[in-house]
Design a protein around this motif. Structure first.
Motif, PDB file in Angstrom:
ATOM      1  N   ALA C 243       0.768  -1.213  -0.108  1.00 26.79           N
ATOM      2  CA  ALA C 243       0.090  -0.105  -0.018  1.00 26.79           C
ATOM      3  C   ALA C 243       0.967   1.310   0.024  1.00 26.79           C
ATOM      4  CB  ALA C 243      -1.012   0.100   1.185  1.00 26.79           C
ATOM      5  N   ALA C 244       1.977   1.258   0.815  1.00 21.04           N
ATOM      6  CA  ALA C 244       2.985   2.449   0.831  1.00 21.04           C
ATOM      7  C   ALA C 244       3.514   2.766  -0.538  1.00 21.04           C
ATOM      8  CB  ALA C 244       4.080   1.978   1.737  1.00 21.04           C
ATOM      9  N   LYS C 245       3.746   1.689  -1.389  1.00 21.92           N
ATOM     10  CA  LYS C 245       4.254   2.042  -2.611  1.00 21.92           C
ATOM     11  C   LYS C 245       3.253   2.515  -3.748  1.00 21.92           C
ATOM     12  CE  LYS C 245       8.559  -0.715  -2.993  1.00 21.92           C
ATOM     13  NZ  LYS C 245       9.187  -1.826  -3.316  1.00 21.92           N
ATOM     14  N   ILE C 246       2.236   1.870  -3.454  1.00 17.18           N
ATOM     15  CA  ILE C 246       1.032   2.300  -4.705  1.00 17.18           C
ATOM     16  C   ILE C 246       0.617   3.632  -4.139  1.00 17.18           C
ATOM     17  CG2 ILE C 246      -1.371   1.659  -5.086  1.00 17.18           C
ATOM     18  CD1 ILE C 246      -0.497  -1.420  -4.569  1.00 17.18           C
ATOM     19  N   LEU C 247       0.427   3.770  -3.056  1.00 19.02           N
ATOM     20  CA  LEU C 247      -0.062   5.196  -2.418  1.00 19.02           C
ATOM     21  C   LEU C 247       1.155   6.368  -2.447  1.00 19.02           C
ATOM     22  CD1 LEU C 247      -2.627   4.156   0.198  1.00 19.02           C
ATOM     23  CD2 LEU C 247      -3.027   4.582  -2.329  1.00 19.02           C
ATOM     24  N   GLY C 248       2.254   5.816  -2.595  1.00 27.09           N
ATOM     25  CA  GLY C 248       3.375   6.779  -2.488  1.00 27.09           C
ATOM     26  C   GLY C 248       3.746   7.531  -1.096  1.00 27.09           C
ATOM     27  N   VAL C 249       3.316   6.742  -0.028  1.00 21.67           N
ATOM     28  CA  VAL C 249       3.244   7.462   1.181  1.00 21.67           C
ATOM     29  C   VAL C 249       4.362   6.897   2.100  1.00 21.67           C
ATOM     30  CG1 VAL C 249       1.114   8.442   1.056  1.00 21.67           C
ATOM     31  CG2 VAL C 249       1.453   6.358   2.349  1.00 21.67           C
ATOM     32  N   GLY C 250       4.940   7.795   3.126  1.00 21.90           N
ATOM     33  CA  GLY C 250       5.765   7.131   3.983  1.00 21.90           C
ATOM     34  C   GLY C 250       5.320   7.772   5.496  1.00 21.90           C
ATOM     35  N   VAL C 251       6.362   7.595   6.543  1.00 21.07           N
ATOM     36  CA  VAL C 251       5.980   7.710   7.771  1.00 21.07           C
ATOM     37  C   VAL C 251       5.872   9.434   7.699  1.00 21.07           C
ATOM     38  CG1 VAL C 251       6.952   8.050  10.009  1.00 21.07           C
ATOM     39  CG2 VAL C 251       7.090   5.731   8.744  1.00 21.07           C
ATOM     40  N   GLY C 252       4.850   9.657   8.186  1.00 20.91           N
ATOM     41  CA  GLY C 252       4.591  11.174   8.763  1.00 20.91           C
ATOM     42  C   GLY C 252       3.588  11.672   7.983  1.00 20.91           C
ATOM     43  N   ALA C 253       3.526  11.233   6.652  1.00 19.01           N
ATOM     44  CA  ALA C 253       2.391  11.632   5.688  1.00 19.01           C
ATOM     45  C   ALA C 253       1.058  11.743   6.232  1.00 19.01           C
ATOM     46  CB  ALA C 253       2.173  10.571   4.637  1.00 19.01           C
ATOM     47  N   PRO C 254       0.218  12.917   5.877  1.00 21.38           N
ATOM     48  CA  PRO C 254      -0.959  13.187   6.568  1.00 21.38           C
ATOM     49  C   PRO C 254      -1.905  12.498   5.892  1.00 21.38           C
ATOM     50  CG  PRO C 254      -0.322  14.850   4.875  1.00 21.38           C
ATOM     51  CD  PRO C 254       0.847  13.805   4.968  1.00 21.38           C
ATOM     52  N   ILE C 255      -3.024  12.185   6.770  1.00 22.38           N
ATOM     53  CA  ILE C 255      -4.289  11.396   6.313  1.00 22.38           C
ATOM     54  C   ILE C 255      -5.456  12.223   6.922  1.00 22.38           C
ATOM     55  CG2 ILE C 255      -5.458   9.116   6.628  1.00 22.38           C
ATOM     56  CD1 ILE C 255      -2.696   8.086   7.533  1.00 22.38           C
ATOM     57  N   GLU C 256      -6.480  12.302   5.923  1.00 21.65           N
ATOM     58  CA  GLU C 256      -7.655  13.033   6.396  1.00 21.65           C
ATOM     59  C   GLU C 256      -8.754  11.874   6.378  1.00 21.65           C
ATOM     60  OE1 GLU C 256      -7.898  16.361   6.863  1.00 21.65           O
ATOM     61  OE2 GLU C 256      -5.956  16.486   6.124  1.00 21.65           O
ATOM     62  N   LEU C 257      -9.427  11.819   7.558  1.00 20.29           N
ATOM     63  CA  LEU C 257     -10.404  10.904   7.768  1.00 20.29           C
ATOM     64  C   LEU C 257     -11.777  11.650   7.850  1.00 20.29           C
ATOM     65  CD1 LEU C 257     -11.463   7.704   8.086  1.00 20.29           C
ATOM     66  CD2 LEU C 257     -11.127   8.040  10.377  1.00 20.29           C
ATOM     67  N   ARG C 258     -12.825  11.369   7.093  1.00 18.39           N
ATOM     68  CA  ARG C 258     -14.149  11.838   7.132  1.00 18.39           C
ATOM     69  C   ARG C 258     -15.282  10.959   7.307  1.00 18.39           C
ATOM     70  NH1 ARG C 258     -16.957  15.130   2.939  1.00 18.39           N
ATOM     71  NH2 ARG C 258     -15.871  13.910   1.399  1.00 18.39           N
ATOM     72  N   LEU C 259     -16.132  10.982   8.265  1.00 17.91           N
ATOM     73  CA  LEU C 259     -16.942  10.257   8.472  1.00 17.91           C
ATOM     74  C   LEU C 259     -18.438  11.015   7.808  1.00 17.91           C
ATOM     75  CD1 LEU C 259     -16.956   9.263  12.125  1.00 17.91           C
ATOM     76  CD2 LEU C 259     -16.206   8.045  10.260  1.00 17.91           C
ATOM     77  N   LEU C 260     -19.296   9.882   6.885  1.00 13.79           N
ATOM     78  CA  LEU C 260     -20.093  10.737   6.086  1.00 13.79           C
ATOM     79  C   LEU C 260     -21.449  10.645   6.616  1.00 13.79           C
ATOM     80  CD1 LEU C 260     -18.506   9.113   2.721  1.00 13.79           C
ATOM     81  CD2 LEU C 260     -18.102  11.612   3.641  1.00 13.79           C
TER      82      LEU C 260
END
Lengths: 260, 260, 260
Positions: C243-260
């Motif tokens: 998943a890290a390679k496919i999404l191109g993210v590493g430690v510290g990368a921000p993530i937005e979670l939204r409940l709909l």
């Protein structure tokens, strides 16, 4: 002084192996834990099966061998335990025990008795919550029969055997490349003992190898030889060099052996 | 509670280390096995000799240290065991014990008593069939004298010592680069203690280093310093950086030290 | 049968871990040493803190956990020991115990009693001369109170927690990428249990993930899913892929979670 071995694809940089060892010691404080390898290529069941097959029988009787290469974790795949030659095995039912379960007298059970699990059971880490925990209980003296019902329909890998393609010719395959670049084939030494006494040629990649060596040291520099490996199989090696790189082959590559 | 240490070039991804541990436990169930390292560069005898030299004396008396970096396996090279400072050592006779056998009182025997081998002995894996097995027997209490006859003509590596090239100048060499890029030289701290009190310059690669640090933390960022290393040798280090990369040097690179 | 775990950034190719184990066994011959990992990225204190947080509680009570990721070795940074939940911890005072010291009832002492050090103390390797030695003494039964005075002003890492950025939105971060490429976030499963029952979207890199899986096996090939990980945090995974390679993210990368 029970012994538990571990073979996984977890690598050594994450916390997974440490968590498994903690669970084992919490269940069976006296367990002595030995790593076979955690460097199995992720998801490569047959690689783990080979590493286990090459090491389990050197351990003392009653050793519990845990194998966790488990791409199906959390799915319907079963967990199994086996009793073979006085040793115990705990693994997902995905074929990873195939090279052990061909031994005569192998008995297999599905692990269904949740009493021996660590709870709650994570759906992504049965290595910690099921396999390590059950291994700890086995090592602590829980009877094999208590883990769950006997089964015969456990998963089996098709283990590649050399195929006879001519009166004196066989097609085999590369089973494993080791750290030194030695090519371990699936030609069992005991089945092909005659190559010690007669001429042969062995085609692999674009090369034909017709020399047998008794040790690495007697090989001419840079040349590939067939050698009776410590694995029980014929191997192809280069003294102080990588046969796999020189011949450009990997796991699964075909090999033609012809007795002349 | 005997302790056995292992130092090899087998890596951790194959089954070789696991098989050795199985053999040890089958011979001596109570043995406690500790890995020094299995990450020695393949065939690099002097690298293994250094790892062993840097760790054996921290272990308790009677520890059995097994070293298997063994390009000559299966050839006429002998197997040896040594008794040094209350510890035991088991290794091929290829110089890998050189840094231990300079200790006073070292006694060496060739291992010829096949009673302590695992049979049949593979010609490509004496680590399993000879060294692990013999170590297990030593740990289990077999007397050192029973392994075979005493010898004095064991192999010795020429261990590079700094050479005096001027009244106040020496040429030494890089012994080891560690994971952090620290450059471990062959200048023994005890022989060059005066650099703590007087000016010096130390030429390595294209750089001259004239500063001594007591700890990494006191080094200015990006600058190389000489420091009294935990190895007993002068080391060249960069705080949170790789001195080896910054200076562009590797094992064996020459170092000129001049006291001013 | 005391247990001592080790978590360091020393890697497995040098002699450092072996030397620490020798010191431990020389102080406490009965200690059973378990590696959590030595593969922490050099100097990465928060990575070690996470590995420890994910494994310590699986071990039996009275286990002594040693953590040595110590860029400040030899400086004025203190050495500390902690007693938490019946376990002991020994580490440099640089925040590496932060995720453990948030537990209620944690007690911390500075390690000042040099009686429990190995002498002379190297200024570059406290792992061997202080931490391993002190851990051995603790395992051998030395009382925690004897190590030095209690302190409350120990170093704390600021552990990133998700921040509420909207009534039903949070910004979190990537805590860890594991060997398989699983992305471990800092969204605690217990805090966000509602995503099992309602729609959500999770933005990371350039992608929005809106599917939850219960196991890897139920994920469609190549697609990223949110999953309740074994770590206690929400994870983002791809079945048999990174998943890290496919999404191109590493430690510290921000993530937005939204409940709909």
């Amino acid at each position: 002084m029970p012994v538990i071995t571990l073979t996984t694809d977890f690598g050594l940089s994450d916390h997974y192996v440490g968590a498994m060892k903690g669970v084992i010691l919490s269940v069976c404080l006296g367990a002595r834990i030995v790593d076979i390898t955690h460097g199995v290529t992720p998801y490569e069941i047959s690689e783990a099966a080979f590493a286990l097959a090459q090491s389990w029988r050197y351990f003392p009787p009653k050793t519990v061998h845990v194998v966790v290469v488990d791409p199906g974790v959390g799915s319907q795949r079963r967990a199994i335990a086996a009793s073979v030659g006085g040793h115990y095995f705990v693994a997902p039912d995905n074929g990873v025990l195939s090279m052990v379960l061909t031994e005569s007298g192998a008995r297999v059970r599905t692990i269904t008795n949740q009493k021996y699990f660590r709870h709650p059971v994570s759906q992504t880490f049965h290595g910690r919550d099921i396999f390590a925990s059950v291994a700890g209980h086995l090592a602590a003296g829980v009877s094999f029969a208590k883990l769950g019902p006997a089964v015969a329909d456990y998963a089996r890998l098709s283990i590649t055997q050399p195929v006879r393609t001519a009166r004196r010719g066989w097609t085999g395959a590369v089973l494993k490349i080791d750290r030194f670049g030695n090519i371990i084939t699936n030609f069992a030494i005991t089945d092909f003992a005659q190559i010690e006494k007669q001429s042969f040629d062995c085609s692999i990649g674009l090369r034909v190898i017709d020399r047998l060596a008794k040790s690495y040291a007697e090989m001419s520099t840079g040349e590939a030889y067939v050698i009776a490996g410590s694995s029980g199989f014929l191997e192809i090696s280069v003294n102080r060099g990588s046969a796999a790189k020189i011949l450009g082959v990997g796991v699964g590559a075909p090999i033609e052996l012809r007795l002349l």
